[in-house]
Design a protein around this motif. Structure first.
Motif, PDB file in Angstrom:
ATOM      1  N   LEU A   1       5.586   4.168  -5.869  1.00  0.00           N
ATOM      2  CA  LEU A   1       4.330   4.750  -5.391  1.00  0.00           C
ATOM      3  C   LEU A   1       4.516   5.422  -4.033  1.00  0.00           C
ATOM      4  CD1 LEU A   1       1.852   1.982  -6.584  1.00  0.00           C
ATOM      5  CD2 LEU A   1       2.336   4.203  -7.639  1.00  0.00           C
ATOM      6  N   ARG A   2       5.319   4.824  -3.160  1.00  0.00           N
ATOM      7  CA  ARG A   2       5.613   5.457  -1.856  1.00  0.00           C
ATOM      8  C   ARG A   2       6.368   6.774  -2.040  1.00  0.00           C
ATOM      9  NH1 ARG A   2       6.870   0.214  -0.139  1.00  0.00           N
ATOM     10  NH2 ARG A   2       9.072   0.651  -0.381  1.00  0.00           N
ATOM     11  N   ALA A   3       7.186   6.850  -3.083  1.00  0.00           N
ATOM     12  CA  ALA A   3       7.956   8.069  -3.348  1.00  0.00           C
ATOM     13  C   ALA A   3       7.081   9.169  -3.942  1.00  0.00           C
ATOM     14  CB  ALA A   3       9.119   7.762  -4.288  1.00  0.00           C
ATOM     15  N   GLY A   4       5.861   8.810  -4.340  1.00  0.00           N
ATOM     16  CA  GLY A   4       4.950   9.821  -4.854  1.00  0.00           C
ATOM     17  C   GLY A   4       4.580   9.703  -6.311  1.00  0.00           C
TER      18      GLY A   4
ATOM     19  N   GLU B   1       8.413  -4.900  -5.782  1.00  0.00           N
ATOM     20  CA  GLU B   1       9.015  -4.037  -4.757  1.00  0.00           C
ATOM     21  C   GLU B   1       9.422  -2.676  -5.322  1.00  0.00           C
ATOM     22  OE1 GLU B   1      12.283  -6.842  -6.203  1.00  0.00           O
ATOM     23  OE2 GLU B   1      10.240  -7.113  -5.479  1.00  0.00           O
TER      24      GLU B   1
ATOM     25  N   ARG C   1      11.881  11.605  -5.578  1.00  0.00           N
ATOM     26  CA  ARG C   1      11.944  12.021  -4.162  1.00  0.00           C
ATOM     27  C   ARG C   1      12.475  13.451  -4.033  1.00  0.00           C
ATOM     28  NH1 ARG C   1      14.072   6.427  -2.644  1.00  0.00           N
ATOM     29  NH2 ARG C   1      12.197   5.403  -1.869  1.00  0.00           N
TER      30      ARG C   1
ATOM     31  N   GLU D   1       6.122  -0.687  -5.676  1.00  0.00           N
ATOM     32  CA  GLU D   1       5.700  -0.173  -4.375  1.00  0.00           C
ATOM     33  C   GLU D   1       6.557   1.009  -3.927  1.00  0.00           C
ATOM     34  OE1 GLU D   1       5.736  -3.531  -1.760  1.00  0.00           O
ATOM     35  OE2 GLU D   1       4.276  -4.609  -2.989  1.00  0.00           O
ATOM     36  N   GLU D   2       7.860   0.920  -4.145  1.00  0.00           N
ATOM     37  CA  GLU D   2       8.759   2.005  -3.766  1.00  0.00           C
ATOM     38  C   GLU D   2       8.463   3.272  -4.567  1.00  0.00           C
ATOM     39  OE1 GLU D   2      13.525   2.983  -3.244  1.00  0.00           O
ATOM     40  OE2 GLU D   2      12.913   1.033  -4.009  1.00  0.00           O
TER      41      GLU D   2
END
Length: 76
Positions: free
Chosen positions: A33-36, A27, A6, A30-31
């Motif tokens: 991948l959401r962080a990039g 989870e 991040r 997923e986190e």
């Protein structure tokens, strides 16, 4: 690793990044991948071919994204 990713992204660095972790939980995946993250691999399940595949796909997606961005800039 996710927090470091991040911070790197916040500073404008968007190179392909594959996170390696000891945690095999959806989870966390997923986190990441959401962080990039380009991909997320579990160390205990990691093999050479799997790492090479993840690296190849991450680089291909990065190049495709750059080409789309260039095309969009050209059209503006």
């Amino acid at each position: 690793g996710i927090e470091a990713l991040r911070k790197v992204r916040e500073r404008g660095c968007h190179i392909p990044t594959i996170l390696l972790t000891g945690l095999d939980r959806a989870e966390v995946d997923e986190e990441a991948l959401r962080a990039g993250a380009s991909d997320y691999l579990v160390k205990t399940a990691l093999s050479g071919p799997e790492l090479l595949r993840a690296m190849r796909y991450a680089i291909e997606r990065y190049r495709a994204k750059r080409e789309i961005q260039r095309s969009e800039q050209f059209l503006q």
